[in-house]
Design an enzyme around this catalytic site. Structure first.
Site, PDB file in Angstrom:
ATOM      1  CE  LYS A 262     -17.702 130.609 108.079  1.00 59.34           C
ATOM      2  NZ  LYS A 262     -17.458 131.711 107.213  1.00 59.34           N
TER       3      LYS A 262
ATOM      4  CE  LYS B 108     -17.134 134.425 103.355  1.00 55.23           C
ATOM      5  NZ  LYS B 108     -17.087 133.846 104.699  1.00 55.23           N
TER       6      LYS B 108
ATOM      7  N   GLY C 133     -22.160 133.031 108.913  1.00 58.32           N
ATOM      8  CA  GLY C 133     -22.976 133.485 110.036  1.00 58.32           C
ATOM      9  C   GLY C 133     -24.464 133.453 109.741  1.00 58.32           C
ATOM     10  CG  ASN C 134     -25.861 133.542 105.619  1.00 58.53           C
ATOM     11  OD1 ASN C 134     -24.865 132.855 105.811  1.00 58.53           O
ATOM     12  ND2 ASN C 134     -26.472 133.581 104.455  1.00 58.53           N
TER      13      ASN C 134
ATOM     14  CE  LYS D  38     -13.248 136.878 114.634  1.00 60.97           C
ATOM     15  NZ  LYS D  38     -14.122 137.264 113.546  1.00 60.97           N
TER      16      LYS D  38
END
Ligand code: ADP
Ligand code: MG
Length: 313
Positions: free
Chosen positions: A214, A276, A11-12, A129
């Site tokens: 994602k 991740k 997101g960053n 979510k």
């Protein structure tokens, strides 16, 4: 042949905490992000970029809701496709500007990407979510009764819609993405985890109201396009054990087996670091050469083994 790398942006990379998310802010963030990617392209790597879309799709959902008296609101899957287009466009333009001196000029394209999910995925039975903004109870009750959506009250902050988060099974456009990437075209694909679709008995695809993680989608993309490397970029420099405790220990490298043990011990938070690490483990377990989690500003250092956390088979 040149190394094919899937770079997953957190997101960053597009919006920073505390920003309103104006076009100028997003453009400036994307410019910083694409400097890292431009370095990879200059070094000869075949790059496939993927990215999150949380704040962008959240804003699109507000626009649907607020403008619904004037124009018909679009469903979540169509908002997902819009976010892929708008973010892909910014990345394309920024990368081209930074690689303007290369001869021949690099080709950069965005592929609107659908991701197949299983209609029988247990996630459809328990929406988890959160998507979009917080609303009052009145809006939540109305949407639950009129549209059959699921909304939850979030610790006094208001009501928020939750959708299922099914596992990605296959990238529908993977052959095109692979062909473009190996031919030297920089491809932006599978943004926001891709648009989740189910496949009907006759093979037709239907968009579903869900959000694919994602990072797990990035792994599916890397596997389906037979990439060599999966690089997941975020806002911390390394994966840690005992994160934010006095015993925090940063990890330089771990095997997939070690990572699975740490995952089961709860070291990596669900919804942030958990997916991740899970993505990296899946990738190397399925024959991927290397998987790395690193901070965005150390992306190229991480590829040289000087930063980040590497996950080995
Ligand atoms: P992104 O947008 O990059 O997916 P996330 O917020 O989903 O970002 O994931 C990154 C965050 O994961 C970090 O900012 C950090 O707070 C959190 N995190 C949770 N567990 C760990 C851990 N064990 N080691 C490092 N970071 C962790
Ligand atoms: Mg995340």
């Amino acid at each position: 042949m040149s190394e094919v790398i899937v770079v997953a942006l957190g997101g960053n990379a597009i919006s920073q905490p505390g920003q309103r998310g104006t076009a100028e802010e997003q453009r400036a963030n994307v410019q910083t992000t694409t400097r890292q990617i431009a370095t990879m392209i200059r070094s000869g790597m075949r790059v496939i970029v993927t990215h999150g879309n949380g704040p962008q799709v959240g804003n699109l959902l507000i626009q649907q809701e607020e403008a619904s008296r004037l124009v018909p609101p679009m469903p979540l899957d169509i908002c997902g496709s819009q976010s892929q287009g708008q973010i892909g466009y910014m990345i394309q333009q920024s990368l081209l500007a930074q690689l303007n001196d290369l001869k021949p000029r690099p080709r950069v394209v965005t592929v609107v990407t659908q991701v197949q999910v299983d209609a029988k995925d247990p996630a459809f039975g328990k929406p988890s979510k959160p998507v979009g903004p917080f609303y009052g109870e009145d809006v939540a009750r109305k949407r639950m009764s009129e549209k059959g959506e699921t909304w939850i009250e979030d610790s006094g902050r208001g009501w928020r819609r939750v959708v299922p988060s099914p596992n990605p099974k296959a990238i529908v456009e993977h052959e095109t993405i692979r062909a473009l990437a190996t031919d030297g075209t920089v491809v932006i694909a599978c943004g926001g985890g891709g648009i989740p679709v189910t496949v009907g008995a006759d093979g037709t695809l239907v968009g579903v109201e869900a959000v694919i993680d994602k990072d797990l989608a990035a792994e599916c993309l890397a596997r389906d396009t037979k990439a060599d490397t999966l690089l997941i970029l975020t806002d911390v420099s390394k994966v840690a054990l005992g994160y934010r405790t006095p015993e925090q220990k940063n990890i330089d490298a771990m095997s997939a087996a070690e990572a699975r043990i740490y995952l089961s011990q709860g070291h990596f938070k669900a919804g942030s670091m958990g997916p991740k690490v899970e993505a990296c483990v899946r990738f190397v377990e399925h024959g991927g050469h290397r998987a790395i989690i690193a901070s965005l500003n150390e992306a190229n250092e991480a590829l040289l083994g000087r930063a980040g956390t590497a996950i080995r088979a």
